[in-house]
Write an enzyme that holds these catalytic residues in place. Sequence first.
Site, mmCIF file in Angstrom:
data_model
loop_
_atom_site.group_PDB
_atom_site.id
_atom_site.type_symbol
_atom_site.label_atom_id
_atom_site.label_comp_id
_atom_site.label_asym_id
_atom_site.label_seq_id
_atom_site.Cartn_x
_atom_site.Cartn_y
_atom_site.Cartn_z
ATOM 1 N N LYS A 1 0.803 -1.353 -0.087
ATOM 2 C CA LYS A 1 0.045 -0.072 -0.128
ATOM 3 C C LYS A 1 0.782 1.465 0.127
ATOM 4 C CE LYS A 1 -1.841 1.518 3.966
ATOM 5 N NZ LYS A 1 -1.348 3.031 4.416
ATOM 6 N N ASN A 2 1.749 1.204 0.846
ATOM 7 C CA ASN A 2 2.690 2.672 1.260
ATOM 8 C C ASN A 2 3.662 2.695 -0.064
ATOM 9 O OD1 ASN A 2 1.383 2.956 3.388
ATOM 10 N ND2 ASN A 2 3.128 2.778 4.497
ATOM 11 N N ARG B 1 -4.468 10.289 5.128
ATOM 12 C CA ARG B 1 -3.304 11.339 5.114
ATOM 13 C C ARG B 1 -2.220 11.368 3.988
ATOM 14 N NH1 ARG B 1 0.417 14.238 8.402
ATOM 15 N NH2 ARG B 1 1.847 13.403 6.952
ATOM 16 N N CYS C 1 -4.647 12.979 13.421
ATOM 17 C CA CYS C 1 -4.194 11.716 13.245
ATOM 18 C C CYS C 1 -4.168 10.740 14.708
ATOM 19 C CB CYS C 1 -2.993 11.374 12.364
ATOM 20 S SG CYS C 1 -2.677 9.579 12.352
ATOM 21 N N ARG D 1 0.968 14.879 13.274
ATOM 22 C CA ARG D 1 1.791 14.611 12.251
ATOM 23 C C ARG D 1 1.969 15.875 11.042
ATOM 24 N NH1 ARG D 1 -0.018 8.858 10.184
ATOM 25 N NH2 ARG D 1 1.709 8.860 8.728
ATOM 26 N N PRO D 2 3.001 16.703 11.755
ATOM 27 C CA PRO D 2 3.114 18.027 10.800
ATOM 28 C C PRO D 2 3.496 17.625 9.415
ATOM 29 C CG PRO D 2 5.024 17.453 12.398
ATOM 30 C CD PRO D 2 3.879 16.287 12.728
ATOM 31 N N ILE D 3 3.759 18.683 8.536
ATOM 32 C CA ILE D 3 4.327 18.574 7.396
ATOM 33 C C ILE D 3 5.142 19.723 6.950
ATOM 34 C CG2 ILE D 3 2.354 17.351 6.313
ATOM 35 C CD1 ILE D 3 1.338 19.870 4.770
ATOM 36 N N ASP E 1 5.387 0.714 12.003
ATOM 37 C CA ASP E 1 4.290 0.025 11.480
ATOM 38 C C ASP E 1 4.175 -1.290 11.927
ATOM 39 O OD1 ASP E 1 3.361 2.470 10.366
ATOM 40 O OD2 ASP E 1 3.731 1.792 8.272
ATOM 41 N N ARG F 1 -8.112 -0.560 5.489
ATOM 42 C CA ARG F 1 -7.299 0.453 5.003
ATOM 43 C C ARG F 1 -5.847 -0.135 4.579
ATOM 44 N NH1 ARG F 1 -5.696 4.741 8.385
ATOM 45 N NH2 ARG F 1 -4.585 4.983 6.582
HETATM 46 C C1 UD1 Z 1 4.758 6.802 6.104
HETATM 47 C C2 UD1 Z 1 3.994 5.671 6.149
HETATM 48 C C3 UD1 Z 1 3.543 5.317 7.662
HETATM 49 C C4 UD1 Z 1 4.793 5.012 8.270
HETATM 50 C C5 UD1 Z 1 5.544 6.428 8.389
HETATM 51 C C6 UD1 Z 1 6.911 6.273 9.243
HETATM 52 C C7 UD1 Z 1 2.771 5.876 4.123
HETATM 53 C C8 UD1 Z 1 1.620 6.209 3.405
HETATM 54 N N1 UD1 Z 1 2.871 6.009 5.305
HETATM 55 O O1 UD1 Z 1 3.940 8.023 6.686
HETATM 56 O O2 UD1 Z 1 2.707 4.089 7.356
HETATM 57 O O3 UD1 Z 1 4.298 4.883 9.840
HETATM 58 O O4 UD1 Z 1 6.068 6.637 7.029
HETATM 59 O O5 UD1 Z 1 7.569 5.023 8.617
HETATM 60 O O6 UD1 Z 1 3.848 5.545 3.470
HETATM 61 N N2 UD1 Z 1 7.396 14.603 10.522
HETATM 62 C C9 UD1 Z 1 7.742 15.860 10.959
HETATM 63 N N3 UD1 Z 1 7.525 16.828 9.842
HETATM 64 C C10 UD1 Z 1 7.254 16.403 8.666
HETATM 65 C C11 UD1 Z 1 6.883 15.162 8.181
HETATM 66 C C12 UD1 Z 1 7.155 14.273 9.349
HETATM 67 O O7 UD1 Z 1 8.026 16.189 11.890
HETATM 68 O O8 UD1 Z 1 7.095 17.407 7.718
HETATM 69 C C13 UD1 Z 1 7.663 13.558 11.671
HETATM 70 C C14 UD1 Z 1 6.378 12.748 11.877
HETATM 71 O O9 UD1 Z 1 5.623 13.519 12.880
HETATM 72 C C15 UD1 Z 1 6.774 11.425 12.485
HETATM 73 C C16 UD1 Z 1 8.493 11.258 11.578
HETATM 74 O O10 UD1 Z 1 8.612 12.634 11.177
HETATM 75 O O11 UD1 Z 1 7.203 11.681 13.877
HETATM 76 C C17 UD1 Z 1 8.278 10.279 10.581
HETATM 77 O O12 UD1 Z 1 7.014 10.779 9.650
HETATM 78 P P1 UD1 Z 1 6.886 10.354 8.349
HETATM 79 O O13 UD1 Z 1 8.209 9.445 7.637
HETATM 80 O O14 UD1 Z 1 6.705 11.565 7.546
HETATM 81 O O15 UD1 Z 1 5.641 9.648 7.951
HETATM 82 P P2 UD1 Z 1 4.602 9.568 6.783
HETATM 83 O O16 UD1 Z 1 5.471 9.584 5.458
HETATM 84 O O17 UD1 Z 1 3.579 10.264 6.844
#
Ligand code: UD1
Length: 421
Positions: A22-23, A93, A117, A122-124, A308, A400
Amino acid sequence: MEKIIISGGNPLRGTVQISGSKNAALPIIAATLLTSEPCVIRGVPNLSDIQFMCDILRWLSVKVEHHKTEGVVEVRAGHPLGVAPYELVRKMRASVCLLGPLLARLHNCKVSLPGGCVIGDRPIDQHIKGLKRLGADVVVENGYVHARCNELIGNDVFMGGRFGSTVLGTANVLMAAVLATGTTWIEGAACEPEIEDLVNFLIKMGAKIKGIGGHMLEVEGVTELHGAEHTVIPDRIEAGTFMAAAAITGGDVEIHGARAEHLSAVRDKLEECGVTVERNNGTIRVRSNGDLKPVDVITMPYPGFPTDMQAQMSAMMTVTPGISVITEKVFPNRFMHISEMARLGADVSLEGASAIVKGVKRLSGAPVMASDLRASAGLVLAGLAADGETEVNRIYHVDRGYERIDQKLRLLGAKIERVAE
Ligand code: UD1
């Protein structure tokens, strides 16, 4: 709504076929927006998250055919629209990974902020920082991320945040950089196999990327990409979940179609627990006599132990004599499953980002509530090991990310059925 009812206590035996990841599939489907030519993605699991992504693309006026039984998604993004609305994005997300390809293709796009979430904040910020480094003007207004540029220009971009490299952040910057002018160096890139798979797909589309699978990706921008065909990698988390299911039930399961090299950290931990894991000709056989040893687990970005798989490992530790400590370094609040496992008799206390698990002899079945995708997988595993009947409610969370999990478990001898709530 549906729920799953499990009568626990049966050791799982037999073979199970792993579905596509999926990912890996989600960002790859998003990447098809980078070209107006047709793309064909194979090995796509039939999951609700994939349907959400296809629905969003259709909403963007993109032609999408999803052949669910064959696991094929065909996309032709002739003239995509640039706005992904909240009503669709809030369901998943991962739709945030539309930002990079839409910006690269249209130079102006708006993607709704995905919202809260249960697994924590989960910031971006890293996604936004990365796109800004490529010259985009990115603002957050009225609940949307609005990104625009005259052109994207290659630059060096660092993707490591407080909790390690961001997976979808890396995907976003990568998908923007492939059509930028000049060279981009993505430093501290996430090197999860799903990113490697995305890189492979982008290369098939004509992108020029070096450093595949590593922390430093060098992307030489091209003016356009073309259509491509690709088969996504097998789902390492689904495979890991079945490995843990074999271990927790004292079973003997042969896992087909997984890539053992993507599961080294999981295999290593299971072996430390006293589980036998063998790799033979593309299969992984997991055997346990149910006599498990406690371990300490720390979740980390790849190639470390995956976050995960944390809930599934927690389930295993609840019935492992002794004390195990499970520490979350990726999503420090991802322990929603713990209080539900306590309803089954698990003895777990939380200390900051660690769960201290005192193994009990037996869990006993009870109704529990799934809160998110992997938490629900952990609860299903706990139910398989528990005496009596466990009812896992809100099973749409598990749907999901797991294709027909109840059917696959039933084929391995589990007493499990899906009923309307
Ligand atoms: C992806 C996976 C999810 C998995 C995660 C970590 C998908 C669809 N989802 O989620 O299943 O659990 O990787 O392996 O592929 N963070 C920040 N700022 C940002 C982005 C992230 O601080 O801009 C932090 C997050 O809050 C978290 C960490 O970085 O603590 C890792 O998150 P991230 O790798 O971004 O997770 P996703 O890509 O959303």
